[in-house]
Enzyme design. Structure first.
Site, short mmCIF file in Angstrom:
data_model
loop_
_atom_site.label_atom_id
_atom_site.label_comp_id
_atom_site.label_asym_id
_atom_site.label_seq_id
_atom_site.Cartn_x
_atom_site.Cartn_y
_atom_site.Cartn_z
N ASP A 196 0.82 -1.21 0.00
CA ASP A 196 0.00 0.00 0.00
C ASP A 196 0.86 1.26 0.00
O ASP A 196 1.79 1.40 0.79
CB ASP A 196 -0.90 -0.01 1.24
CG ASP A 196 -1.78 1.23 1.33
OD1 ASP A 196 -2.60 1.43 0.43
OD2 ASP A 196 -1.63 1.99 2.31
N GLU A 230 1.98 -0.03 -4.86
CA GLU A 230 1.06 1.04 -5.23
C GLU A 230 1.72 2.37 -4.92
O GLU A 230 2.28 2.54 -3.83
CB GLU A 230 -0.25 0.94 -4.44
CG GLU A 230 -1.25 2.03 -4.82
CD GLU A 230 -1.96 2.67 -3.64
OE1 GLU A 230 -2.86 3.50 -3.88
OE2 GLU A 230 -1.61 2.37 -2.49
#
Length: 629
Positions: free
Chosen positions: A260, A297
């Site tokens: 993330d 990401e």
């Protein structure tokens, strides 16, 4: 680290790194009068003790400074939540049935992202298992991606506020539930991607600072304190994160990670934590005889994530491509608020298909500065693309899905762009049958002050990007309930037609190489000025050739499309009645002879997929190099 059974029986080792502590006690809680044991400390500030007569499932906590009871930073299970005691788990007790499973490569991935709590009515790991045959056999995806499952406060949450990074969420079914789900995936031929959060920890139940220098004020993140990857004492912090990844792939047989928001991971060390993490994961994967992938990401359009170490990158297997989503979304919805102000032109979609990132260093109006860098050296299989995901749906004020924002035919066009892109496709749960329920942001914090701060923060954030209207209360259980899927809808006529369309896109991608991941030098992406049409032409050395027309216009219009000479066969027309369209241009399997031009009476948002007639092309010389040239 943590509590580890040493052998059959009840002998357990307890080990915790705690440089912020001068002394520490272990509290065992199976008795009316809890058992307290002083722990020994070595020169590395690791406190240890070994106890006899401690049964599995036994609760325990660490007592710091003789005052504060804290759960284990490396707890394998938090059955009573983030504030409760940890529980002893035997990592060798589960009997795995996935022998012979070795993982999947990036090229083999067709990812289905899901949130365990809202994917089924039960909201558990076990409840996902009966649906795996639907996902793999009926739909055709090859991997599920789980939104974060580390223990977070309460029973309702996205998982990005997790605080016990080693403990699968108790509300989802804890350790055995997750192992059963992974095991079932592997036995069904599916990989499991786990979303992990290594840029921050949640604010409630976060007790790590009592143990060591896990956080730093040298950097700031939008979500809380930055993790200390390069300051004093960071060697133990780096070990904590790297061990976490090794734990998931070793004890839970996880196949891949989605990291993330790596733009919130700050590290000025000579070897970046992402590179060190990948090195450790790949070494362990080799020992285990499996393929393990790390996918990042980032909203920075920073190509270093998936660039080889020898070329100045971190060497990860892949990264999400947000620009692809933004280009498609802005073009189809007409939205221009927030980051969508930088997108909207059809050429943006063409650029994303051709080169990966849209922004490669040019000026961004949204950011007020140049943004991004070229990623043209990164192969297509290193990009993950999507038309929807948890962020792009759930971080809208009302969490609307694409099916409620654009016409039905446009939904099919977006699906074809993703599934026939030269990249790894990702679907967000429910999109394949047009789930109308929103996916909203929900929490279940116990801390009321924190809950109110989150409410206010979301409203202020939306106001800054000119999104208006009422924002659902994240703490309201109704917000969570609204976000549940109704999977029974997939059997109803219109939903079934969309599901069949997704399934056909995936089936064709799997059997025709030229409809999936290809070298971008073997494709030509062109747009027809003024009429909203994009053409994707691919030619492979094996005489496979495809030509796909995407008509982005909301009205029917006649279009003259330059198309290579010779015979073609229609493999898909999104306007066909079998897909819920107004009526197709050509039937599936129908032959077409091109003299260099195709006159198409394009219907709104039509997708027309053509393949070179294999019977005829086999008789022709291989001219792929000429056509690409």
């Amino acid at each position: 680290m943590g509590a580890t059974p040493l052998e059959a029986g009840s002998r357990v080792s307890f080990k915790v790194w705690a440089p912020h502590c001068t002394r520490m006690s272990l509290i065992i809680e199976p008795f009316a009068n809890p058992r307290r044991v002083e722990m020994n400390c070595d020169d590395d500030m690791i406190f240890t003790t070994i106890l006899e007569g401690v049964p599995l499932g036994c609760r325990y906590m660490y007592l710091i400074k003789g005052i504060h009871r804290r759960p284990d930073p490396v707890s394998r299970w938090q059955p009573d939540g983030v504030h409760g005691p940890s529980a002893i788990v035997d990592p060798s007790a589960y009997m795995w049935g996935d022998a012979g499973w070795y993982g999947l490569t990036m090229k083999e991935l067709i990812i289905y992202e899901l949130h365990v709590g809202t994917f089924t009515q039960e909201g558990t790991f076990m409840a996902v298992i009966p649906l795996l045959s639907y996902l793999h056999e009926e739909l055709g995806v090859t991997a599920i991606e789980l939104m974060p499952v580390a223990e977070f406060p309460g029973r309702r949450g996205w998982g990005y506020d997790g605080v016990s990074l080693y403990a699968p969420h108790s509300g989802y079914g804890g350790p055995n539930g997750l192992k059963a789900l992974v095991d079932a995936c592997h036995r069904n031929g599916m990989a499991v991607v786990l979303d992990v959060v290594y840029n921050h920890l949640g604010p409630e139940g976060n007790y790590l600072r009592d143990f060591g220098p896990y956080f730093t004020d040298r950097y700031k993140t939008p979500w809380g304190e930055a993790i200390n990857y390069d300051g004093q004492g960071s060697i133990g912090v780096r070990r904590y994160i790297i061990d976490n990844a090794l734990y998931w792939i070793t004890e839970y047989h996880i196949d891949a990670f989605r990291l993330d928001a790596i733009h919130g991971i700050f590290d000025e060390s000579p070897v970046h934590i992402l590179q060190e993490l990948n090195n450790a994961v790949q070494a362990q994967a080799k020992r285990l005889g499996r393929t393990v992938l790390i996918i990042a990401e980032s909203d920075l359009n920073d190509a270093r994530a998936a660039t080889a170490v020898g070329e100045g990158g971190y060497g990860l297997a892949g990264q999400w491509n947000e620009d692809f989503h933004h280009a498609v979304h802005a073009r189809l919805t007409g939205e221009r608020n927030g980051y969508y102000m930088d997108f909207g032109a059809l050429d943006d979609v063409a650029h994303a298909l051709s080169h990966g990132f849209v922004y490669e260093g040019q000026y961004s109006m949204f950011r007020g500065r140049p943004h991004g860098a070229s990623a043209r050296h990164i192969p297509g299989e290193s990009f993950v693309v999507f038309a929807q995901n948890h962020d792009q749906v759930g971080n809208r004020p009302k969490g609307e899905r694409l099916v409620t924002l654009i016409p039905f035919e446009a939904v099919k066009l977006a699906a074809a762009l993703v599934l026939w892109s030269p990249y790894v496709p990702l679907l967000f749960m429910g999109e394949e049958y047009g789930e109308p329920a929103p996916f909203q942001y929900f929490t279940s914090f116990f801390d009321k002050t924190l809950a109110e701060a989150v409410r206010q923060g979301r409203m202020e954030g939306f106001a800054r990007v000119a999104w208006t209207g009422e924002v659902p209360d994240p703490q309201d259980p109704a917000t969570f309930e609204r976000s549940r899927l109704n999977l029974e809808l997939r059997t109803e006529p219109v939903h079934r037609q969309l599901l069949d369309f997704y399934r056909e896109l995936i089936r064709l991608r799997k059997i025709h190489t030229c409809l999936g991941i290809v070298e971008r030098k073997r494709q030509i992406v062109s747009t027809l000025a003024g009429n909203g049409t994009l053409c994707l032409h691919r030619t492979l050395p094996q005489r496979e050739e495809s030509f796909v027309v995407f008509h982005f216009g909301g009205e029917s219009r006649k279009t003259i499309i330059p198309i290579p000479w010779g015979p073609w066969i229609t493999v898909l027309d999104s306007a066909a009645k079998e897909w819920g369209g107004p009526g197709g241009y050509m039937s599936s399997g129908e032959a077409l002879e091109s003299s260099g031009m195709l006159e198409l009476a394009a219907s709104p948002y039509q997708v027309l997929g053509l393949l070179r007639d294999p019977a005829v092309s086999a008789e022709q010389p291989d001219k792929s190099a000429e056509r690409i040239a």
